[in-house]
Design an enzyme around this catalytic site. Structure first.
Site, short mmCIF file in Angstrom:
data_model
loop_
_atom_site.label_atom_id
_atom_site.label_comp_id
_atom_site.label_asym_id
_atom_site.label_seq_id
_atom_site.Cartn_x
_atom_site.Cartn_y
_atom_site.Cartn_z
N LYS A 1 50.08 94.25 -60.56
CA LYS A 1 51.04 93.68 -59.60
C LYS A 1 52.46 93.67 -60.16
O LYS A 1 53.42 93.68 -59.39
CB LYS A 1 50.60 92.27 -59.19
CG LYS A 1 49.16 92.19 -58.68
CD LYS A 1 48.88 93.12 -57.51
CE LYS A 1 47.39 93.27 -57.24
NZ LYS A 1 47.09 94.34 -56.27
N LYS B 1 51.56 83.99 -61.21
CA LYS B 1 50.56 84.94 -60.72
C LYS B 1 50.06 85.85 -61.84
O LYS B 1 50.82 86.18 -62.75
CB LYS B 1 51.15 85.81 -59.60
CG LYS B 1 51.52 85.05 -58.33
CD LYS B 1 51.99 86.00 -57.23
CE LYS B 1 52.19 85.26 -55.93
NZ LYS B 1 52.55 86.18 -54.82
N LYS C 1 59.34 82.80 -56.95
CA LYS C 1 59.76 81.68 -56.11
C LYS C 1 58.64 81.42 -55.10
O LYS C 1 58.10 82.37 -54.52
CB LYS C 1 61.05 82.09 -55.38
CG LYS C 1 61.54 81.11 -54.36
CD LYS C 1 62.51 80.12 -54.97
CE LYS C 1 62.83 79.00 -53.99
NZ LYS C 1 63.02 77.72 -54.69
N TYR C 2 58.26 80.17 -54.92
CA TYR C 2 57.20 79.83 -53.97
C TYR C 2 57.78 79.68 -52.57
O TYR C 2 58.67 78.86 -52.34
CB TYR C 2 56.50 78.53 -54.38
CG TYR C 2 55.41 78.09 -53.43
CD1 TYR C 2 54.26 78.87 -53.27
CD2 TYR C 2 55.52 76.91 -52.72
CE1 TYR C 2 53.25 78.47 -52.40
CE2 TYR C 2 54.51 76.50 -51.84
CZ TYR C 2 53.37 77.29 -51.69
OH TYR C 2 52.39 76.90 -50.83
N HIS D 1 51.98 86.06 -43.20
CA HIS D 1 51.52 87.25 -43.92
C HIS D 1 51.60 88.42 -42.95
O HIS D 1 50.83 88.49 -41.99
CB HIS D 1 50.08 87.05 -44.41
CG HIS D 1 49.45 88.27 -45.00
ND1 HIS D 1 48.97 88.32 -46.29
CD2 HIS D 1 49.21 89.50 -44.48
CE1 HIS D 1 48.48 89.53 -46.53
NE2 HIS D 1 48.59 90.26 -45.45
N HIS E 1 41.96 82.43 -48.67
CA HIS E 1 42.33 83.83 -48.90
C HIS E 1 41.41 84.83 -48.21
O HIS E 1 41.43 86.02 -48.52
CB HIS E 1 42.46 84.14 -50.40
CG HIS E 1 43.45 83.24 -51.08
ND1 HIS E 1 44.78 83.21 -50.72
CD2 HIS E 1 43.30 82.31 -52.05
CE1 HIS E 1 45.40 82.30 -51.46
NE2 HIS E 1 44.54 81.73 -52.27
N ARG F 1 43.94 101.20 -50.06
CA ARG F 1 42.65 101.48 -49.43
C ARG F 1 42.75 101.29 -47.91
O ARG F 1 43.74 100.76 -47.41
CB ARG F 1 41.59 100.50 -49.95
CG ARG F 1 41.99 99.06 -49.65
CD ARG F 1 40.84 98.07 -49.81
NE ARG F 1 41.17 96.80 -49.20
CZ ARG F 1 41.92 95.85 -49.76
NH1 ARG F 1 42.41 96.04 -50.98
NH2 ARG F 1 42.18 94.73 -49.12
N VAL G 1 39.87 96.16 -43.75
CA VAL G 1 38.95 95.64 -42.73
C VAL G 1 39.62 95.68 -41.35
O VAL G 1 39.01 96.11 -40.37
CB VAL G 1 38.55 94.18 -43.06
CG1 VAL G 1 37.70 93.58 -41.94
CG2 VAL G 1 37.82 94.09 -44.39
N ARG H 1 37.00 88.35 -36.97
CA ARG H 1 35.95 88.68 -37.93
C ARG H 1 34.73 87.82 -37.66
O ARG H 1 34.79 86.59 -37.76
CB ARG H 1 36.44 88.44 -39.36
CG ARG H 1 37.56 89.37 -39.75
CD ARG H 1 37.78 89.32 -41.25
NE ARG H 1 38.92 90.12 -41.64
CZ ARG H 1 39.17 90.47 -42.90
NH1 ARG H 1 38.37 90.07 -43.87
NH2 ARG H 1 40.23 91.20 -43.19
C1 MV4 Z 1 52.71 83.72 -52.39
C2 MV4 Z 1 52.83 82.58 -51.56
C3 MV4 Z 1 54.04 81.92 -51.56
N1 MV4 Z 1 55.07 82.35 -52.31
N2 MV4 Z 1 53.76 84.11 -53.14
C4 MV4 Z 1 48.06 84.43 -51.74
C5 MV4 Z 1 47.25 85.66 -51.99
C6 MV4 Z 1 48.15 86.69 -52.58
N3 MV4 Z 1 47.97 87.92 -51.88
C7 MV4 Z 1 49.54 86.14 -52.44
N4 MV4 Z 1 49.41 84.81 -51.92
C8 MV4 Z 1 50.50 84.03 -51.75
N5 MV4 Z 1 51.59 84.42 -52.47
C9 MV4 Z 1 54.89 83.43 -53.08
N6 MV4 Z 1 55.93 83.84 -53.85
C10 MV4 Z 1 51.71 82.17 -50.82
C11 MV4 Z 1 50.55 82.91 -50.91
C12 MV4 Z 1 49.45 82.43 -50.07
C13 MV4 Z 1 49.00 83.18 -48.99
C14 MV4 Z 1 49.52 84.42 -48.69
C15 MV4 Z 1 49.06 85.15 -47.62
C16 MV4 Z 1 48.09 84.61 -46.79
C17 MV4 Z 1 47.55 83.39 -47.06
C18 MV4 Z 1 47.98 82.66 -48.16
C19 MV4 Z 1 47.45 81.40 -48.41
C20 MV4 Z 1 47.88 80.69 -49.50
C21 MV4 Z 1 48.89 81.20 -50.32
#
Ligand code: MV4
Length: 448
Positions: A116, A158, A201-202, A208, A235, A291, A294, A337
């Site tokens: 990543k 991460k 940063k969060y 998504h 997730h 890939r 789903v 799903r």
């Molecule tokens: C994040 C985020 C918030 N900020 N990154 C969760 C799985 C992985 N693919 C990345 N994820 C996240 N990354 C930053 N910088 C929140 C999540 C996340 C999330 C992302 C997509 C769909 C559902 C989620 C549920 C919880 C957290």
């Protein structure tokens, strides 16, 4: 074109791939574990090979056994589906060494996006907007703290080898950082044997949104629009739709053109998904999946393009059969799903399907690998089918979805169907107003 394709997967996706092969006049080889001897993907294939006991490591994930199955049957290509070995660069490499085509990207592209940190660094250089964070990995606490202070808390730690939420830790304040780093590292080491970590940063309330991309490894690459996959639990995606209720044509085309150009610059081959978090009108790259996914049928529904057929064609050396300007988006699609799980507790519910009546009618698609009288084994993922509904508008799509869900009857096991019937009457879902936390909040509320 290939004469014979071995499908290194099971369930609905194995059937999906067989159908594309059949249309291309390619004969199919199913592989299966002893637990899957009665599975539909085995019954419908031209040939089948039992590759081992139920445990995935001894069957669907076992490279030597899959190679032996290729050898025995004379398959000239392998389609990995999703999950299992679909993003295993070593598997792709070994197949090529044996002059068997891996139906997917090059092993180099799989490896590049599997890490990543290198993935983020690569796409950033190609002009894709990324989440603010550490440039590359963080080696120690001091480095992490400096970076976190610069962008401001909260931050997410991460794992470089992670993805899908594994090895991810939140640090709300400076006081949480050391522990979050230690936890992320130890989880990453035990899960992936690699404790490299990075910081971002969060984002507190993003959606998504992922873009479907496609390249032919011969200089052509396009995007096929986005899918909104914000409705997730732990997730695991539950419902996906295209287009996203949050995007307009301008935003879609702007980001779409950037990701398509990036794939051209990489000379990417095959299907790919660029995952973004979308918050306050801005896109932030998080990961790329190399890939088929789903949820690919929602993209097929709004574009009319058969993604699996195209994967096979480009793997065989053909150019993309369409250009960007040939792709038009039509209407709206939603996928639910259908899991063999209790709709309230999400406990797996394997067992005998005593009755199976899927919905039908205009613009309704059911992809499934099960049948009446089939016993769902307890060893694998609980996904037993996908209901995909299309409509001219989101509203028409919702009407058809409501009707389709009411037609769907599955007896003998618990499924997630009742959850969808509930969800589509929620005003936030009807209005498309949800982020990545909506579903978990909704479930917590309905529990109490
Ligand atoms: C994040 C985020 C918030 N900020 N990154 C969760 C799985 C992985 N693919 C990345 N994820 C996240 N990354 C930053 N910088 C929140 C999540 C996340 C999330 C992302 C997509 C769909 C559902 C989620 C549920 C919880 C957290």
């Amino acid at each position: 074109m290939f004469d014979k394709v071995l499908i290194a997967n099971r369930g609905e996706i194995a059937l999906r791939i067989q159908r594309a092969c059949k249309e291309l006049g390619i004969s199919t080889v199913a592989v299966h574990s002893t637990a899957d001897a009665d599975a539909m993907h085995v019954r419908l294939a031209d040939e089948s090979v039992c590759i081992g006991p139920p445990s995935p490591t001894e069957s669907y994930l076992n490279i030597p056994r899959l190679l032996a199955a290729c050898e025995i049957t004379g398959a000239d290509a392998v389609h990995p589906g999703y999950g299992f070995l679909s993003e295993n660069a070593r598997f792709a490499e070994i197949l090529e060494e044996h002059k068997i085509t891996f139906i997917g990207p090059t092993s180099e592209h799989i490896r590049l996006m599997g890490d990543k940190i290198t993935a983020k660094d690569t796409v950033k250089k190609l002009g894709i907007p990324v989440v603010p964070g550490s440039d590359g990995g963080v080696a120690n606490e001091a480095e992490a703290l400096a970076c976190a202070k610069e962008m401001g808390f909260p931050v997410l730690v991460k794992a470089a080898s992670g993805g899908g939420g594994r090895g991810m830790k939140l640090a709300e304040t400076e006081a949480d950082l050391a522990e979050a780093m230690a936890n992320a590292k130890s989880e990453a080491m035990s899960s992936f044997g690699d404790d490299a970590i990075y910081i971002e940063k969060y984002l507190t309330k993003p959606r998504h949104i992922e873009f479907q991309v496609f390249g032919d490894g011969r200089g052509n690459a396009v995007h096929l629009g986005e899918r909104d996959c914000s409705l997730q639990r732990r997730h695991q995606k539950i419902l996906e739709e295209a287009p996203s209720p949050a995007l307009n044509d301008e935003a879609r085309n702007r980001v779409g053109e950037v990701v398509a150009k990036a794939m051209r610059d990489l000379n990417y081959r095959g299907a790919g998904t660029i995952e973004f978090l979308y918050e306050d009108g801005e896109f932030f790259f998080i990961e790329m999946n190399t890939r088929l996914q789903v949820e690919h049928p929602v993209t097929e529904a709004i574009t009319g393009i058969d993604l699996v057929l195209e994967q096979i064609r480009v793997a065989a050396g053909a150019q993309l059969s369409f250009q960007q300007e040939d792709i038009t988006f039509s209407g709206h699609a939603i996928e639910c799903r259908i899991n063999a799980e209790n709709a309230k507790t999400f406990r797996p519910s394997p067992g005998l399907i005593t009755y199976w009546h899927p919905p039908g009618g205009l613009s309704v698609r059911v992809d499934s690998g099960v049948y009446q009288g089939y016993r769902i084994p307890p060893y694998y993922d609980s996904l037993i089918g996908k209901l995909i509904v299309h409509g001219k508008t989101r509203n028409e799509c919702m009407m058809r979805l409501r009707r389709s869900l009411s037609e769907f009857v599955i007896d003998g096991i618990d499924t997630t169907i009742p959850l969808f019937s509930e969800l589509i009457s929620q005003p936030d879902i009807v209005n498309g107003l949800y982020d990545i936390h909506w579903l978990e909040k909704y479930l917590a509320k309905s529990e109490s």
